[in-house]
Design a protein around this motif. Structure first.
Motif, PDB file in Angstrom:
ATOM      1  N   ARG A 195       0.454  13.441   6.894  1.00 50.23           N
ATOM      2  CA  ARG A 195       1.106  12.139   6.945  1.00 50.23           C
ATOM      3  C   ARG A 195       0.197  11.026   6.439  1.00 50.23           C
ATOM      4  N   ARG A 248      -1.503   0.005  -1.393  1.00 49.65           N
ATOM      5  CA  ARG A 248      -2.709   0.777  -1.064  1.00 49.65           C
ATOM      6  C   ARG A 248      -3.163   1.620  -2.258  1.00 49.65           C
ATOM      7  N   ARG A 276      -5.138  -0.634  -4.356  1.00 48.02           N
ATOM      8  CA  ARG A 276      -6.384  -0.996  -3.671  1.00 48.02           C
ATOM      9  C   ARG A 276      -7.406   0.137  -3.755  1.00 48.02           C
TER      10      ARG A 276
HETATM   11  P1  ATP Z   1     -11.222   1.263   4.401  1.00 43.58           P
HETATM   12  O1  ATP Z   1     -12.630   1.673   4.145  1.00 43.58           O
HETATM   13  O2  ATP Z   1     -10.698   0.373   3.345  1.00 43.58           O
HETATM   14  O3  ATP Z   1     -10.940   0.800   5.792  1.00 43.58           O
HETATM   15  P2  ATP Z   1      -9.693   3.527   5.190  1.00 43.58           P
HETATM   16  O4  ATP Z   1      -9.430   4.819   4.486  1.00 43.58           O
HETATM   17  O5  ATP Z   1     -10.441   3.564   6.460  1.00 43.58           O
HETATM   18  O6  ATP Z   1     -10.381   2.588   4.141  1.00 43.58           O
HETATM   19  P3  ATP Z   1      -7.597   2.293   6.647  1.00 43.58           P
HETATM   20  O7  ATP Z   1      -6.535   1.384   6.153  1.00 43.58           O
HETATM   21  O8  ATP Z   1      -8.602   1.794   7.616  1.00 43.58           O
HETATM   22  O9  ATP Z   1      -8.298   2.853   5.355  1.00 43.58           O
HETATM   23  O10 ATP Z   1      -6.862   3.566   7.269  1.00 43.58           O
HETATM   24  C1  ATP Z   1      -7.555   4.627   7.883  1.00 43.58           C
HETATM   25  C2  ATP Z   1      -6.898   5.967   7.510  1.00 43.58           C
HETATM   26  O11 ATP Z   1      -5.584   6.015   8.044  1.00 43.58           O
HETATM   27  C3  ATP Z   1      -6.751   6.196   6.010  1.00 43.58           C
HETATM   28  O12 ATP Z   1      -7.899   6.787   5.470  1.00 43.58           O
HETATM   29  C4  ATP Z   1      -5.530   7.088   5.946  1.00 43.58           C
HETATM   30  O13 ATP Z   1      -5.880   8.416   6.215  1.00 43.58           O
HETATM   31  C5  ATP Z   1      -4.675   6.606   7.110  1.00 43.58           C
HETATM   32  N1  ATP Z   1      -3.700   5.568   6.730  1.00 43.58           N
HETATM   33  C6  ATP Z   1      -3.824   4.233   6.899  1.00 43.58           C
HETATM   34  N2  ATP Z   1      -2.747   3.576   6.468  1.00 43.58           N
HETATM   35  C7  ATP Z   1      -1.891   4.504   6.036  1.00 43.58           C
HETATM   36  C8  ATP Z   1      -0.571   4.450   5.479  1.00 43.58           C
HETATM   37  N3  ATP Z   1       0.056   3.300   5.265  1.00 43.58           N
HETATM   38  N4  ATP Z   1       0.010   5.626   5.162  1.00 43.58           N
HETATM   39  C9  ATP Z   1      -0.612   6.800   5.357  1.00 43.58           C
HETATM   40  N5  ATP Z   1      -1.838   6.909   5.871  1.00 43.58           N
HETATM   41  C10 ATP Z   1      -2.486   5.779   6.205  1.00 43.58           C
END
Ligand code: ATP
Ligand code: MG
Length: 402
Positions: A122, A172, A175
């Protein structure tokens, strides 16, 4: 989920706080793994911003296990399975493995599971579904590591389906490409984003703002915004986008990225900062700063040398002057020297005030304001060299003459 090799464990993976956390969870029979951004960044040899963990038991069990071990824990999002633990002053976010039960393009109803693959499936992109044990053992169910090495941002599963579940994923995609990708964009992922661009209207301004600003903070933001424009992704949220040329020049000048300043760099001068601020849920202060950055006046006179710079800093304040200076990428002159001065120089205060005017026998009213303005102009024109006595004399002279 089977292990896919080992990475060199980052310091944070196995330090005292992490050991304490894993010991507490292990004692209660809970399996935990680092997941998401921190693992992705560890693979890249980069530092982690926040430490996210996935755990295979419900949040109540996790809380109990941590409390038993004397670790501070806060129920930050019980409904979504998330608790925050603070061990040895290190913050960890622990989320129970989940699967989507229902999605509406914006919010998802989730159920807890103990199936690691379901949890991985997911997540959005292949390299965001990396998990790691504290010893660096890596789990990579969708070949995210290879995509990361190739600079390829790829949806897990069918891109259109994944976007229909959560439209924010379109933003995303760009980004993560700006941060970790290399051209070209992954074809099927990009095409799905373009196909779904018209459906982004339902997103909340807060979430869009966060994605856009974080995209802007990446060094590859100029290309990412070009691609977003082409895909139609900016039509609803930033139709004012005016190209990335100024952003490129700004990035070459900056020491540190500043999302809001970079936003100003992709907008046309004179754009409506209030409307953009409302749309993107900027704070009043941010909208005001954007407004100053987008305003046509005052023009930044770099070629005018130190006198002109000091006048600018005095009128705008150091921070806003620096914003406008960095954004004035077409203005001739030594912008580096102007920047150094703007960082080092504290503008003085006008040495005379309304009280001084009243002591001269003037009555309170608009004339006092006009006289003080005139003294101020004279003082600024003189490069702030006149002291209080000289300013008082000028005030008196003007009061007599007019
Ligand atoms: P960053 O370093 O920018 O915080 P991150 O990968 O930690 O990058 P986050 O937005 O903090 O990004 O989200 C943490 C994790 O949760 C992601 O790595 C992803 O696995 C999952 N995730 C977050 N948002 C979504 C989404 N909209 N749909 C699916 N998975 C998501
Ligand atoms: Mg994160």
């Amino acid at each position: 989920m089977i292990a896919a090799g080992k990475i060199e464990a980052s310091a944070w993976m196995a330090d005292a706080s992490s050991q304490r956390l894993f010991a507490a969870l292990g004692a209660a029979g809970i399996v935990a793994r680092f997941v998401g951004g921190c693992v992705r960044n560890a693979v890249l040899g980069k530092t982690a911003d926040d430490l996210d963990l996935a755990v295979d038991k419900p949040p109540e069990s996790v809380m109990r296990a941590l409390e038993t071990a004397g670790i501070k824990v806060v129920p930050t999002g019980l409904k979504h399975g998330t608790v925050t633990a603070i061990a040895n002053s290190q913050v960890f976010e622990l989320t129970t493995l989940r699967r989507d039960v229902e999605t509406d393009g914006r919010r998802a109803v989730v159920a807890f599971t103990d199936d690691w693959l379901e949890d991985a499936g997911r997540r959005d992109f292949t390299f965001n579904a990396l998990y790691a044990d504290p010893d660096g053992t890596l789990y990579d169910p969708f070949d995210g590591r290879a995509d990361l090495a190739a600079g390829r941002v790829r949806f897990i599963g069918d891109p259109d389906t994944r976007i229909a579940e959560d439209r924010l994923r379109v933003l995303r995609f760009f980004r993560f490409h700006a941060w970790y990708g290399r051209p070209p964009l992954d074809g099927p992922s990009y095409q799905a984003c373009a196909r779904n661009a018209a459906s982004l209207g339902g997103l909340s301004g807060e979430r869009v703002r966060k994605e856009l600003l974080r995209t802007l903070e990446a060094s590859a933001a100029p290309d990412a915004f070009g691609a977003m424009r082409e895909a139609g992704v900016l039509d609803r949220w930033l139709p004012e986008y005016a190209g990335s040329a100024r952003l490129r020049a700004l990035i070459a000048r900056e020491d540190e990225p500043d999302g809001l300043r970079r936003l100003a760099a992709i907008l046309p001068t004179g754009a409506d900062a209030t409307a953009i601020g409302k749309r993107l849920k900027l704070s009043t202060q941010e909208a005001m700063r954007l407004d100053v950055m987008l305003a046509r006046k005052p023009e930044i006179d770099i070629a005018g040398g130190p006198r002109a710079w000091r006048e600018g800093v005095y009128r705008l304040g150091n921070g806003l002057y620096i914003d406008r200076l960095l954004l004035a990428v077409d203005a001739p002159g030594d912008w580096r020297a102007a920047l150094a001065m703007a960082r080092a120089w504290t503008p003085p205060e006008l040495p005379v005030s309304g009280g001084d005017a009243l002591k001269l026998g003037l009555r309170p009213g608009p004339r006092v304001g006009a006289l003080l303005d005139a003294v101020e102009r004279w003082w600024v024109d003189g490069d702030f060299t006149a002291d209080r006595a000289a300013c008082l004399a000028e005030l008196e002279r003007l009061a007599r003459a007019t």
